[in-house]
Structures are given as structure tokens and as C-alpha cells.
Design a protein around this motif. Sequence first.
Motif, short mmCIF file in Angstrom:
data_model
loop_
_atom_site.label_atom_id
_atom_site.label_comp_id
_atom_site.label_asym_id
_atom_site.label_seq_id
_atom_site.Cartn_x
_atom_site.Cartn_y
_atom_site.Cartn_z
N ILE A 185 -95.41 76.54 3.75
CA ILE A 185 -94.78 76.14 2.49
C ILE A 185 -93.72 77.16 2.06
O ILE A 185 -92.57 76.81 1.75
CB ILE A 185 -95.85 75.96 1.39
CG1 ILE A 185 -96.61 74.64 1.61
CG2 ILE A 185 -95.21 75.98 0.00
CD1 ILE A 185 -97.80 74.45 0.69
N ASN A 186 -94.10 78.43 2.03
CA ASN A 186 -93.16 79.44 1.57
C ASN A 186 -92.06 79.71 2.59
O ASN A 186 -90.91 79.96 2.22
CB ASN A 186 -93.92 80.72 1.21
CG ASN A 186 -94.67 80.60 -0.10
OD1 ASN A 186 -94.09 80.74 -1.17
ND2 ASN A 186 -95.96 80.30 -0.03
N GLY A 187 -92.40 79.62 3.87
CA GLY A 187 -91.39 79.77 4.90
C GLY A 187 -90.36 78.65 4.85
O GLY A 187 -89.16 78.88 5.03
N ALA A 188 -90.83 77.42 4.61
CA ALA A 188 -89.92 76.28 4.52
C ALA A 188 -88.98 76.42 3.33
O ALA A 188 -87.79 76.08 3.42
CB ALA A 188 -90.72 74.98 4.41
N ALA A 189 -89.49 76.93 2.21
CA ALA A 189 -88.65 77.12 1.03
C ALA A 189 -87.53 78.13 1.32
O ALA A 189 -86.36 77.89 0.99
CB ALA A 189 -89.50 77.60 -0.15
N VAL A 190 -87.89 79.24 1.94
CA VAL A 190 -86.88 80.25 2.27
C VAL A 190 -85.90 79.70 3.30
O VAL A 190 -84.68 79.89 3.18
CB VAL A 190 -87.56 81.53 2.80
CG1 VAL A 190 -86.50 82.52 3.32
CG2 VAL A 190 -88.40 82.20 1.71
N HIS A 191 -86.41 78.98 4.29
CA HIS A 191 -85.53 78.46 5.33
C HIS A 191 -84.51 77.46 4.78
O HIS A 191 -83.34 77.48 5.16
CB HIS A 191 -86.35 77.79 6.44
CG HIS A 191 -85.52 77.33 7.59
ND1 HIS A 191 -85.62 76.07 8.13
CD2 HIS A 191 -84.54 77.96 8.28
CE1 HIS A 191 -84.75 75.95 9.12
NE2 HIS A 191 -84.09 77.08 9.24
N LEU A 192 -84.96 76.59 3.88
CA LEU A 192 -84.03 75.63 3.28
C LEU A 192 -82.87 76.36 2.61
O LEU A 192 -81.70 75.98 2.77
CB LEU A 192 -84.77 74.75 2.27
CG LEU A 192 -83.89 73.80 1.45
CD1 LEU A 192 -83.14 72.83 2.35
CD2 LEU A 192 -84.74 73.05 0.42
N HIS A 193 -83.18 77.42 1.88
CA HIS A 193 -82.11 78.13 1.17
C HIS A 193 -81.33 79.06 2.08
O HIS A 193 -80.18 79.40 1.77
CB HIS A 193 -82.69 78.85 -0.05
CG HIS A 193 -82.94 77.90 -1.18
ND1 HIS A 193 -82.06 77.75 -2.22
CD2 HIS A 193 -83.94 77.01 -1.40
CE1 HIS A 193 -82.52 76.82 -3.05
NE2 HIS A 193 -83.66 76.36 -2.57
N MET A 194 -81.90 79.44 3.19
CA MET A 194 -81.13 80.14 4.21
C MET A 194 -80.07 79.19 4.77
O MET A 194 -78.91 79.57 4.97
CB MET A 194 -82.07 80.61 5.33
CG MET A 194 -81.45 81.59 6.31
SD MET A 194 -82.60 82.02 7.66
CE MET A 194 -83.85 82.94 6.78
#
Length: 322
Positions: A185-194
Motif C-alpha cells: 500500500i505505502n510503496g504503491a502510493a510513493v511509486h504513483l507519485h514518483m
Amino acid sequence: MGNNSCSPSPEMIDGIYMVGQAGGIIPDITLDKVVSNYLSLNSSFALNHQYSSIQGRLSKEQLAVLDNNLTSIFSKKTKVSYGGVGVVALAMSFLLDTLVAGVLGQTETELMDPYRRIFGPDNSSEVSRITRDYLRRVPWMVNNSDLMAEITDVYDQKLKLALIKLYESMAVEKRISTAALKLWINGAAVHLHMRIHGIRLFSVPRGSAESLRLSYRTGLGRLVQMYASYLRQNVKERAPTQEPPIKAGFLITEPNRKVRHRVAHISCQSQGIISAILSRILAAQNIRATETFFEVAGRNIDKLIRQEEHFELPSRNTSSST
């Protein structure tokens, strides 16, 4: 009357749940609040508020040390390109926390590791490692747009593959757990904004952020359903024995997550206790907030891409007057 006697009281449920909380076994797959705040349209406000708070807490001498540390990273420049935006704002927030801790002489044990808070105890995982490496690099290259675009693209691909691998381990291989889902969940959030930042830097196609967001929102729905089933299979409770030899009861939330308790109740109340505690655990995950994060990103995708707030480091004369 028999059915009523097997219904647990709210006090029983509260008591056992609180023992679980105290024992650290209540699952947590929530989207980190700092992550969701900085990866939003409010990122610039959040970072400026943090920096203002730091300025209010530190003495003049401590601020001078902080300024010197910032100068060593950003040279004489006071503008941090896109410093108030998305992953750059998040990286700046972590950098400021680290530098302030150094100024105050805090040890590593006193400083809460933000990556442990975000990703949980398994913060040595591939997803956590890639995210940590990227965010630590950002301040050193943020004012070089070409290098920033290149490195962002490299880490975008690394994190994408790590998240696919993690998703498949849960969705296909059925190896779902609290630790794995919190990572995802948290990795996906960071990746989207990356990815969104890569679009700002013109290194990836504009439409790729929306397709990525949609895949994460869809994947989230599937994983949450699987996670609820996982908890239903694993949450267990047993009452303490009423007669000698007295044995404590226990609460299990998932494999290797167990605490003992002494909340007295009869055995037939265990199923009601399990159902109530399961409902509380699921409610505590605030799944709707995580869903909203990805949905709001979809509605605001163009606004997020157009964000361009830079972060201004106040130029301060640190020379002492005589």
C-alpha cells in the motif's frame, strides 16, 4: 437465555482488544499519514509548516548549524526545485527530520525511523530499500533536472518491478500478510507519485500515471478482500481456564502474533469475541482513506502534474556581530 449467556459483554471485548494493542499484535496496514499528506495538493503547505515549526523550536545557534548542513547539500542555492511537491517534498521532510535530530544530538534509537513507520517492521524489504535509496538521493540531485529525471526513471522501474513481485506473491501465491500488504500500500502510493514527478520532468508519458493509478486502485480492492479472508482464518481467542490448573487465555491475530490475557469469560463466548475483535481490526485499518487516496489522485491527476511549488530556504546571515 442460553444464547444470551454466550454473548460477550462490551467490557470483555474491550479488555481483550486492549491486551492485543498493548502486546502490539493488532494489525496495521494503514496508509501512512505523512505519506498521504505530502503526496497531495497540500504538500507545499505541509513542508512549509514543518520548516516553520523547526525554526520556532531551535535556538539561533542551532539554526545556524542547520543552515550550514543545508548549505552543504544545496550549496549557496536557496531554491529547491519542486521542493514543495510530492516525492520531493516527502524527501525534504525526511531530510529535515534527520538534520534536526543531528543538531539536537539525538541518537538513532531516539529518532523514529520514518521508513519503519511507513513500511512496518519489515523495512529491509526490497520495496522499502528502493524507496529509501531514492528519497535519500533526491535532495542531492533535485536542482539538476536532467539527473533528477534520469534517476527518477531508474527508481520508478525498480520500484515497479518490486511492487509487481510483491503483489503476485499475495494475489497469486496466496502469501498475504499484514506486513506484505502494508508494504504494498505505502510503496504503491510513493511509486504513483514518483511516476507523476517523472511526468513533471518530461521523462515519461503523461498518460502513464493514470494507468498506474488505476492498476493500484483495482489491485487494492482485490488485496483488501483477500486480507479480510486471511484475518477471518487467523484471528482466534480462548478463554482462561476457570478451575485449577489456571491457564491464561490467548488472542491470536495472525501467525506468530499472540498474546495471553486473563479476561474471564466462558468458552461459548469466544466466537462472539472473535467476530467483534475482527470487526474492530478491520475498522482500524481505515481502508476507505487508502481507497480515497488513489481515487482523489485520479480526480486531481492534472493538478498534481502541474504542481511546481519550489521550496525556499531562507538565506540567513549567520555571522556573529561584535
